[in-house]
Design an enzyme around this catalytic site. Structure first.
Site, short mmCIF file in Angstrom:
data_model
loop_
_atom_site.label_atom_id
_atom_site.label_comp_id
_atom_site.label_asym_id
_atom_site.label_seq_id
_atom_site.Cartn_x
_atom_site.Cartn_y
_atom_site.Cartn_z
N MET A 79 4.56 49.62 -6.48
CA MET A 79 5.06 49.89 -5.13
C MET A 79 6.58 49.72 -5.02
O MET A 79 7.22 49.19 -5.94
CB MET A 79 4.36 48.96 -4.14
CG MET A 79 2.86 49.19 -4.04
SD MET A 79 2.03 48.09 -2.89
CE MET A 79 2.69 48.66 -1.32
N HIS A 80 7.12 50.17 -3.91
CA HIS A 80 8.49 49.88 -3.45
C HIS A 80 9.60 50.61 -4.19
O HIS A 80 10.76 50.56 -3.76
CB HIS A 80 8.79 48.37 -3.52
CG HIS A 80 7.72 47.48 -3.01
ND1 HIS A 80 7.16 47.62 -1.75
CD2 HIS A 80 7.09 46.42 -3.59
CE1 HIS A 80 6.24 46.67 -1.58
NE2 HIS A 80 6.17 45.96 -2.67
N ASP A 235 -0.61 49.94 -5.92
CA ASP A 235 -1.43 49.33 -6.97
C ASP A 235 -2.39 48.26 -6.44
O ASP A 235 -3.54 48.18 -6.88
CB ASP A 235 -0.57 48.80 -8.11
CG ASP A 235 0.57 47.91 -7.65
OD1 ASP A 235 0.67 47.57 -6.45
OD2 ASP A 235 1.40 47.54 -8.50
#
EC number: 2.7.1.17
Length: 484
Positions: A79-80, A235
């Protein structure tokens, strides 16, 4: 057949699953992380494509008939990450990853704007996407001026697979731009970082179709036409789909590099002051809360390197029976901490060391320190309105029965160990691919695995564990001003 693709930090995992949800085969393509400066963490998005080609190429060799029968693909991803594209879909710079902390000043500035917590339901953490874009604007203005689209890592993979700019709710909730309650981009927050909704991908639910596999790639891999790509998930939400942690009250604890305490919610329950992540789940009209510690098995692996013994050997020295905590306490803040402290500068410590502090004593303290950090997450989730009655353990650290007994006793809840199998993010992604391709009911697909064993809290050690946890809690404020 259904294919799950999980784009992690260290590799891309491709997993084949049949319509009975049996795993047929899996393969992994390797990835490396670039760290050009202290606190920086980057990857070249072209390497994600290479690793995906590598993993699917292995499946084509080992399971050509099964790969040819794939009807749906699900995506999961780290992520991110900030993947920046120009108007021709060309990558403008290496992707800034989730564990990159260069934008801590920008994160603090955005978090000081009350609109961010109010709209997203979360603290603006340095690892989130929005502060990274502000960093680029401040430090690489020529690149920022060319940004036509901002994609999360798995959604760049989707662009390559399908030609579509699309994302979904669970991953997008980790950007600091999503109105998490409304499940939509916030034009107000985007404008606050110099961006617009037009620079974001369109949003779907994780169970919905989000693109069709390009014919060129399908032919290359010996697959058919019209293969549906699901919205997928970040995830942790994908792992939750793999674990069946989708209904109200279901929870898991993940002992991976980082540690996660994840609880599914039927409603949106933000409490940013606790540093709990309140994100959309991959299933429609569901949310989840998540506490995150940055060093779980990473803490044990760090100590393993110093002790000169493998992590498995160190934990084996503790035996099978849980011991009461001793005088040594370990804070596992080796790379800062997220929940509950949101402190990128804090670092770990041992306290209470004496001449009698043997290697076994320090190993025990490391495991207990991680257990108490997860207890901090439990307390944060409680303050956000979530009650957890039991958890399922996943991740590499869950192979240690001693560690699971420590966690069960620290949390004072039973810990379930799933039957043998791989129920992680790639499996969850494959499940989402099945749902998107067939229209199946998500709750009937995302069921939990059978429980092989349950670890109960050790009642005799609960008072000692509670006393040790209270000692642990007093240490952070005592050392917070000493970091750096």
């Amino acid at each position: 057949m259904y294919l799950g693709l999980d784009l992690g930090t260290s590799g891309v995992k491709a997993m084949l699953m049949d319509d009975g949800q049996q795993i047929i085969g899996s393969a992994t393509g390797h990835l490396d992380v670039s760290r050009p400066h202290p606190g920086w963490s980057e990857q070249d998005p072209s390497h994600w494509l290479r690793a995906t080609e590598e993993a699917i190429g292995q499946l084509k060799q080992s399971h050509p008939k099964e790969l040819a029968a794939v009807r749906g693909i699900g995506l999961s991803g780290q992520m991110h990450g900030a993947t920046l594209l120009d108007s021709n879909n060309q990558v403008l710079r290496p992707c800034i990853l989730w564990n990159d902390t260069r934008s801590y000043r920008e994160a603090a500035e955005l978090d000081a704007d009350p609109r961010f917590r109010a709209i997203t339901g979360n603290i603006v953490f340095p690892g989130f996407t929005a502060p990274k874009l502000v960093w680029v604007k401040n430090n690489e203005p020529d690149i920022f001026a060319k940004v036509a689209k901002v994609l999360l890592p798995k959604d760049y993979l989707r662009l390559w697979l399908s030609g579509e700019h699309l994302s979904e709710m669970s991953d997008s909730a980790g950007t600091s731009w999503l109105d998490t309650g409304k499940r939509a981009w916030s034009s107000e927050l985007l404008a606050a970082t110099g961006l617009s909704v037009e620079q974001m991908p369109k949003l779907v639910e994780g169970t919905q179709p989000a693109g069709i596999l390009r014919g060129e790639l399908a032919a290359k891999w010996g697959m058919g036409t019209g293969i549906v790509i699901a919205g997928g998930a970040g995830d942790n939400a994908a792992s939750a789909c793999g674990m069946g942690t989708v209904a109200e009250g279901a929870a898991f604890v993940s002992l991976g590099t980082s540690g996660v305490l994840f609880a599914a919610n039927a409603s949106y329950l933000p409490n940013p002051a606790s540093a709990v992540h309140a994100f959309c789940h991959a299933l429609p009209n569901t949310w989840h809360q998540m506490g995150v510690i940055l060093s779980a098995t990473d803490a044990l692996n760090w100590y393993s390197g110093i002790a000169g013994e493998s992590a498995a050997s160190l934990t084996a020295e503790l035996g099978n029976e849980l011991q009461a905590p001793g005088s040594v306490t370990f804070l596992p803040y080796l790379s800062g901490e997220r929940t509950p402290h949101n402190d990128a500068a804090i670092r770990g410590v041992f306290t209470g060391l004496g001449h009698e502090s043997s290697r076994v004593v320090l190993t025990q303290a490391v495991l207990e320190g991680v257990s108490f950090a997860i207890r901090d997450n439990l307390e944060a989730l409680k303050s956000a309105g979530t009650t957890i009655g039991r958890v399922t353990a996943i991740g590499g650290g869950s192979r240690s029965r001693y560690w699971l007994k420590s966690i069960a006793t620290a949390l004072d809840v039973p810990v379930d160990i799933p039957a043998d199998g791989d129920f992680g993010a790639a499996f969850g992604a494959a499940r989402l691919g099945l749902i998107a391709a067939t229209g199946a009911d998500p709750l009937s697909v995302c069921t939990p695995p059978k429980t092989a064993e349950t670890i109960e809290p050790v009642a005799a050690h609960r008072p000692a564990y509670e006393a040790a946890y209270q000692r642990y809690r007093k240490l952070y404020p005592a050392i917070a001003g000493l970091a750096g």
